[in-house]
Scaffold this active site. Structure first.
Site, short mmCIF file in Angstrom:
data_model
loop_
_atom_site.label_atom_id
_atom_site.label_comp_id
_atom_site.label_asym_id
_atom_site.label_seq_id
_atom_site.Cartn_x
_atom_site.Cartn_y
_atom_site.Cartn_z
N TYR A 25 0.84 -1.20 0.00
CA TYR A 25 0.00 0.00 0.00
C TYR A 25 0.87 1.25 0.00
CZ TYR A 25 -3.13 3.69 1.61
OH TYR A 25 -3.81 4.88 1.72
N SER A 107 -3.28 12.42 8.36
CA SER A 107 -4.25 12.19 7.29
C SER A 107 -5.66 11.99 7.85
CB SER A 107 -3.85 10.95 6.49
OG SER A 107 -4.87 10.55 5.60
N GLN A 129 -4.63 17.04 7.57
CA GLN A 129 -4.97 16.97 6.15
C GLN A 129 -6.42 16.57 5.99
OE1 GLN A 129 -5.35 13.60 4.71
NE2 GLN A 129 -6.02 14.39 2.73
N TYR A 131 -9.68 15.69 3.43
CA TYR A 131 -10.25 15.36 2.13
C TYR A 131 -11.62 16.04 2.03
CZ TYR A 131 -6.75 11.75 1.20
OH TYR A 131 -5.57 11.08 0.94
N THR A 157 -6.28 18.35 0.48
CA THR A 157 -5.81 17.57 -0.67
C THR A 157 -6.81 17.70 -1.81
OG1 THR A 157 -4.54 16.01 0.68
CG2 THR A 157 -5.26 15.25 -1.49
N ARG A 166 -4.71 1.27 -7.97
CA ARG A 166 -3.40 0.72 -7.61
C ARG A 166 -3.54 -0.80 -7.63
NH1 ARG A 166 -4.36 5.06 -2.88
NH2 ARG A 166 -4.40 6.84 -4.30
N LYS A 253 -2.75 20.98 -1.32
CA LYS A 253 -1.84 19.92 -1.76
C LYS A 253 -2.37 19.26 -3.03
CE LYS A 253 0.46 15.74 0.03
NZ LYS A 253 -0.11 14.70 -0.85
N HIS A 277 0.58 13.14 -5.64
CA HIS A 277 0.08 12.11 -4.72
C HIS A 277 1.00 10.88 -4.71
CE1 HIS A 277 -3.74 11.70 -2.33
NE2 HIS A 277 -3.26 10.49 -2.16
N ARG A 280 0.36 8.07 -7.16
CA ARG A 280 -0.71 7.13 -6.84
C ARG A 280 -2.04 7.51 -7.47
NH1 ARG A 280 0.22 4.07 -2.40
NH2 ARG A 280 -1.79 4.37 -1.37
#
Length: 385
Positions: A25, A107, A129, A131, A157, A166, A253, A277, A280
């Site tokens: 990951y 995060s 951070q 989202y 972000t 991924r 970001k 990122h 990713r």
């Protein structure tokens, strides 16, 4: 491994000690992973100008980020599932960052909660951070919790409106905690340190979310909620609203284009992070270090520019600084240390990077990081605007 000399040594040790799905990951990119690889590789062609017979006494890597004094121009980047690299991982990394004198960023998708990290650091300021999610009440609640925890900056972000694929995560059946499949159980049996650590903590899920978001009371409901929550309708109007709600310093970001950098300035942000990122999200995007000069040129002194992506050494930090970044954020570099040795491993990673930065700066003829500019780089070897 008796002698650890570089970040790569920590990576090798982390790969041995962290369960496969969580190591993958952290150590993976989207699709072909071309951007993930370029982030690191594109630092290599950049060459320094070595200077000699210069007084190298009294060197300092200390500077400021967003007005905060820091020991070196490095910040710990927000990384999801940090607490699955090592038990209580976010708390341990935050303590190491506090001790070293650099910012730690938590995060939204952390295992340890905002409150856990605040308690672990004795209320020391850290960055949070965020989202942008469809559940605006939950997002406002996160902002309020970050304020209450003495967070000194909010990192928004921008490059996760949709999720890049991924392949390794799909093949490994990534989940937290790991599903008890035969393959997982066999792999876990080879990771006794990790297993013992996890048995000793209650932090094994996304504690910023479970019990706080509507309709999320356990892991079974969390997966579907997360998949639906990232907001593809995110716009600059959302940034203005978040800035009003937060009221303090805000960092954007995920900036990779000079037009977006100018829009970030107009939004009233205090800093931007040039970031793809970690390779990713959009595979095929340029590396962060190659995108950096054009963005620095576009914004001038109107906003503080940071960058992340591919930082594996203090020399990488020095190159990014020389090209205009006022901070280099580390993600995988600190995760390798954490997975290898817990808090001591994060401290080791920071010491390695600091030593490489300090010595390389001296070889380039400087004793103060604040006096370093692109003149330390050999012309023709670095990207230009």
């Amino acid at each position: 491994m008796s002698v650890i000399t570089c970040i790569e040594d920590l990576r090798v040790l982390a790969e041995k000690r962290v369960p496969r799905m969580f190591y993958d990951y952290a150590d993976a990119g989207s699709w072909t992973e071309s951007t993930y690889r370029a982030n690191e590789a594109d630092f290599q062609p950049i060459k320094f100008r070595q200077r000699v017979a210069v007084n190298m006494d009294n060197r300092s890597t200390a500077t400021t980020m967003l007005g905060e004094r820091v020991a070196m121009p490095v910040a710990i980047a927000p990384t999801g599932l940090t607490g699955m690299q090592h038990a209580d991982g976010e708390m341990l990394a935050a303590r190491a960052a506090k001790q070293f004198g650099i910012p730690f960023t938590l995060s939204t998708m952390s295992i340890c909660s905002i409150e856990d990290v605040s308690e672990a650091t004795g209320g020391h300021p850290f960055w949070f951070q965020l989202y942008v999610m469809k559940d605006k009440d939950f997002m406002r609640n996160l902002i309020d919790r970050a304020k209450a925890a003495n967070c000194s900056a909010l990192v928004v972000t921008l490059d996760l409106q949709v999720l890049g694929q991924r392949h390794k995560d799909l093949k490994n059946g990534l989940s937290t905690p790991p599903k008890p499949t035969i393959a997982n159980l066999i792999n876990l049996a080879t990771k006794p340190r990790w297993c013992l650590g996890m048995l000793g903590t209650s932090r094994r899920t996304f504690r910023n979310i479970v019990g706080h978001a509507k309709s999320v009371s356990d892991m079974s409901s969390l997966a579907s909620w997360t998949a639906e929550q990232f907001d593809p309708a995110l716009s600059w109007n959302d940034i203005e609203e978040i800035k009003k709600l937060w009221g303090e310093k805000i960092i954007l970001k995920g900036i990779m284009d000079k037009e977006d950098a100018r829009l970030a300035v107009e939004s009233g942000a205090d800093a931007i992070v040039v970031s793809n990122h970690g390779g990713r999200q959009l595979d095929g995007a340029p590396s962060s270090i190659n995108a950096l000069p054009a963005i620095v040129d576009a914004v001038g002194k109107d906003i503080e520019v940071h960058m992340d992506g591919g930082i594996r050494s203090g020399q990488d930090v020095l190159k990014a600084w020389a090209l205009g970044a006022r901070s280099a954020w580390i993600g995988r570099a600190f995760l390798y240390g954490l997975g290898a040795m817990g808090e001591a491993g994060v401290t080791k990673a920071l010491k390695i990077i600091h030593n490489e930065l300090d010595v390389s700066m001296a070889f380039c003829g400087h004793t103060d990081i604040n006096q370093v500019d692109r003149s330390i780089l050999l012309q023709g070897t670095y990207p230009v605007a």
